[in-house]
Motif scaffolding. Structure first.
Motif, PDB file in Angstrom:
ATOM      1  N   GLN A  18       0.840  -1.200   0.000  1.00  0.00           N
ATOM      2  CA  GLN A  18       0.000   0.000   0.000  1.00  0.00           C
ATOM      3  C   GLN A  18       0.879   1.254   0.000  1.00  0.00           C
ATOM      4  N   CYS A  21       2.316   1.757  -3.458  1.00  0.00           N
ATOM      5  CA  CYS A  21       1.313   2.353  -4.341  1.00  0.00           C
ATOM      6  C   CYS A  21       1.228   3.862  -4.111  1.00  0.00           C
ATOM      7  N   ALA A  28      -4.735   3.565  -3.164  1.00  0.00           N
ATOM      8  CA  ALA A  28      -4.785   2.165  -2.723  1.00  0.00           C
ATOM      9  C   ALA A  28      -5.360   2.080  -1.321  1.00  0.00           C
ATOM     10  N   PHE A  47      -6.463  -1.217  -5.724  1.00  0.00           N
ATOM     11  CA  PHE A  47      -5.990   0.061  -6.249  1.00  0.00           C
ATOM     12  C   PHE A  47      -6.479   0.262  -7.672  1.00  0.00           C
TER      13      PHE A  47
END
Length: 83
Positions: A18, A21, A28, A47
């Protein structure tokens, strides 16, 4: 934008993904893994992104990543870790 889902071998891997991202400017969030997908830890990252190229997918592969799928009329596997 397309919806993607990543599953992991550990909850820690999901949290790290996460953050990756976020660094890549992708929205996300952590979520429970859908029943139709198996996962070792039960946590996935959802995401959104434009269509991912093979190079984009390569940037998202981490040691903790179990699988990466595109959610579009079902789940389409883009990456599956070897066991």
């Amino acid at each position: 934008m397309k919806q993607y889902l990543a599953t992991f071998f550990s909850h820690f891997g999901a949290i790290r993904f996460q953050k990756l991202c976020t660094q890549l400017h992708l929205m996300a969030r952590l979520a429970p893994v859908p029943r139709s997908l198996s996962s070792s830890c039960g946590t996935c990252v959802l995401f959104e992104a434009e269509a991912l190229s093979q190079d984009d997918v390569s940037k998202l592969i981490t040691p903790e990543l179990e699988q990466l799928v595109l959610e579009e009329n079902g789940y389409h596997t883009l990456y599956q870790a070897e066991e």
